[in-house]
Write a protein that holds these residues in place. Structure first.
Motif, mmCIF file in Angstrom:
data_model
loop_
_atom_site.group_PDB
_atom_site.id
_atom_site.type_symbol
_atom_site.label_atom_id
_atom_site.label_comp_id
_atom_site.label_asym_id
_atom_site.label_seq_id
_atom_site.Cartn_x
_atom_site.Cartn_y
_atom_site.Cartn_z
ATOM 1 N N PRO A 1 0.802 -1.236 0.000
ATOM 2 C CA PRO A 1 0.000 0.000 0.000
ATOM 3 C C PRO A 1 0.827 1.276 0.000
ATOM 4 O O PRO A 1 0.459 2.256 -0.671
ATOM 5 C CB PRO A 1 -0.826 -0.119 1.282
ATOM 6 C CG PRO A 1 -0.908 -1.588 1.549
ATOM 7 C CD PRO A 1 0.407 -2.148 1.092
ATOM 8 N N GLN B 1 2.246 1.749 -3.546
ATOM 9 C CA GLN B 1 1.191 2.091 -4.502
ATOM 10 C C GLN B 1 0.776 3.547 -4.348
ATOM 11 O O GLN B 1 0.582 4.255 -5.336
ATOM 12 C CB GLN B 1 -0.005 1.153 -4.317
ATOM 13 C CG GLN B 1 0.280 -0.280 -4.756
ATOM 14 C CD GLN B 1 -0.987 -1.043 -5.095
ATOM 15 O OE1 GLN B 1 -2.027 -0.831 -4.497
ATOM 16 N NE2 GLN B 1 -0.892 -1.938 -6.064
ATOM 17 N N SER B 2 0.650 3.998 -3.104
ATOM 18 C CA SER B 2 0.308 5.403 -2.862
ATOM 19 C C SER B 2 1.435 6.310 -3.345
ATOM 20 O O SER B 2 1.179 7.358 -3.961
ATOM 21 C CB SER B 2 0.044 5.629 -1.376
ATOM 22 O OG SER B 2 -0.255 6.984 -1.108
ATOM 23 N N ILE C 1 -3.552 5.235 4.833
ATOM 24 C CA ILE C 1 -3.650 4.400 3.639
ATOM 25 C C ILE C 1 -4.380 3.103 3.998
ATOM 26 O O ILE C 1 -4.037 2.455 4.986
ATOM 27 C CB ILE C 1 -2.242 4.041 3.108
ATOM 28 C CG1 ILE C 1 -1.434 5.309 2.843
ATOM 29 C CG2 ILE C 1 -2.342 3.192 1.844
ATOM 30 C CD1 ILE C 1 0.026 5.018 2.527
ATOM 31 N N LYS D 1 -4.849 -0.660 4.179
ATOM 32 C CA LYS D 1 -3.746 -1.623 4.185
ATOM 33 C C LYS D 1 -4.257 -3.048 3.987
ATOM 34 O O LYS D 1 -4.481 -3.783 4.948
ATOM 35 C CB LYS D 1 -2.947 -1.497 5.485
ATOM 36 C CG LYS D 1 -2.274 -0.134 5.639
ATOM 37 C CD LYS D 1 -1.469 -0.022 6.912
ATOM 38 C CE LYS D 1 -0.812 1.348 7.024
ATOM 39 N NZ LYS D 1 -0.001 1.490 8.259
#
Length: 340
Positions: free
Chosen positions: A126, A129-130, A278, A280
């Protein structure tokens, strides 16, 4: 594919294979129909699926795709068998232990029009990806440098490759992926302190196609387990901790300082720090969902065999540089062809 969904197989019940088995056993739209491991299922990870001794036995059951989690040295042999049988494959990283082997796998699957991917799981972390989305949106402005540190204790599960192919391939792939840039050169040093034939520490410095500097420190010699990625650019610095899936941004501020002693030393001003919230989800589950969707012809994001090949090429250049003591230039025309 049957009315019950995709029929999947798994090859290898080692440390990573057992996790694949767990996810496949509960993956929506997928039925785990068989597992191959000549050593058997010592940990009861197959979840009731038959445990077989050969790839041929698995193919005889009828499978739509297979996850390959056997030792790296066997990836090419197993992958070619699957391609010849017309079966899609998700192959654990690195895709093969040689550049030539990786190229043969790319050709075998592509010429048959089969979906095939590489298990570069960090792409589904995560935090990364962010980070990638924020870099694509231009939040950092021009990117100057990517630094990764990946260190921890020696993993007794690994016997056939060194730290470059086992661990540094994570950092090579994620760096190219988050920045969208290929490597054009790399210089590295390695050491082997554990008495094994392969290296257990590497320090590498490289350059990407847009001029971004990269630094990688990877080892199996530290009691500290660390998974650190920083990306520095004109507007600040992103720090991703992929152990905790946390992403933090340190901004460059435009604040003036009246402290004359600091003015002379300050290249940029410290700004605000933001730790992002985020969602997760487990990276391995997200990776499997994307590969399942790819096999079904749905929109998905997988690490392709060609991308896996480029990572193996960079890893080979790291080892070549460490051996010869020279900076290795990567063939940009060949890399462009590999990405075609």
């Amino acid at each position: 594919m049957t009315s019950a969904g995709l029929r999947a197989g798994l090859i290898g019940l080692g440390s990573m294979g057992r996790h694949h088995a767990r996810v496949l056993a509960s993956l929506e739209g997928v039925q785990l129909v068989g597992v191959v491991d000549p050593m058997g299922d010592k940990f009861g990870a197959a979840g009731g699926a038959p445990v077989l001794s050969t790839v041929e036995e698995l193919l005889a059951l009828g499978v739509d795709y297979v996850v390959v989690a056997c030792p790296t040295a066997l990836h090419e042999e197993v992958g070619l068998k699957l391609a010849e049988a017309g079966v899609c494959a998700l192959i654990e990283k690195p895709v093969a232990d040689t550049v030539e082997g990786a190229r043969r796998l790319v050709e075998a699957f592509e010429t048959r029009g089969l979906v095939a991917g590489v298990g570069h799981i960090e792409r589904f972390n995560p935090a990364l990806q962010s980070l990638r989305k924020r870099l694509e949106a231009g939040e950092l402005g021009e990117v100057f440098q990517v630094v990764t540190r990946r260190q921890g204790p020696f993993p007794h599960r690994i016997a056939d490759v060194g730290v470059v192919k086992d661990l540094a391939t994570h950092d090579i792939d994620l760096t190219a992926w988050v920045t969208g840039q290929d490597y054009v050169s790399i210089a590295a040093h390695t050491v082997s302190k554990s008495g094994r034939p392969h290296e257990d520490m590497v320090a590498a410095v490289g350059q990407l196609a847009d001029g971004t500097m990269v630094n990688h420190l990877v080892n199996w010699l530290s009691p500290l387990k660390e998974r650190f990625t920083s990306v520095t650019g004109e507007r600040g610095c992103f720090i991703a901790d992929t152990l905790t899936a946390d992403l933090t941004f340190y901004s460059n501020a435009a604040q003036e300082t009246e402290w004359e002693a600091l003015q002379a030393f300050r290249g940029v001003a410290e700004g605000d720090m933001i730790r992002y919230a985020i969602p997760k989800r487990e990276p391995l589950l997200v990776e499997h969902e994307n590969f399942r969707d790819a096999v079904q012809g749905k929109p998905s994001n997988i690490s392709t065999l060609r991308e896996g090949l480029r990572t193996v090429e960079v890893a080979a250049a790291v080892l070549e540089s460490a051996k010869n003591g020279l900076t290795v230039a990567l063939d940009r025309e060949a890399l462009a062809a590999d990405g075609a």
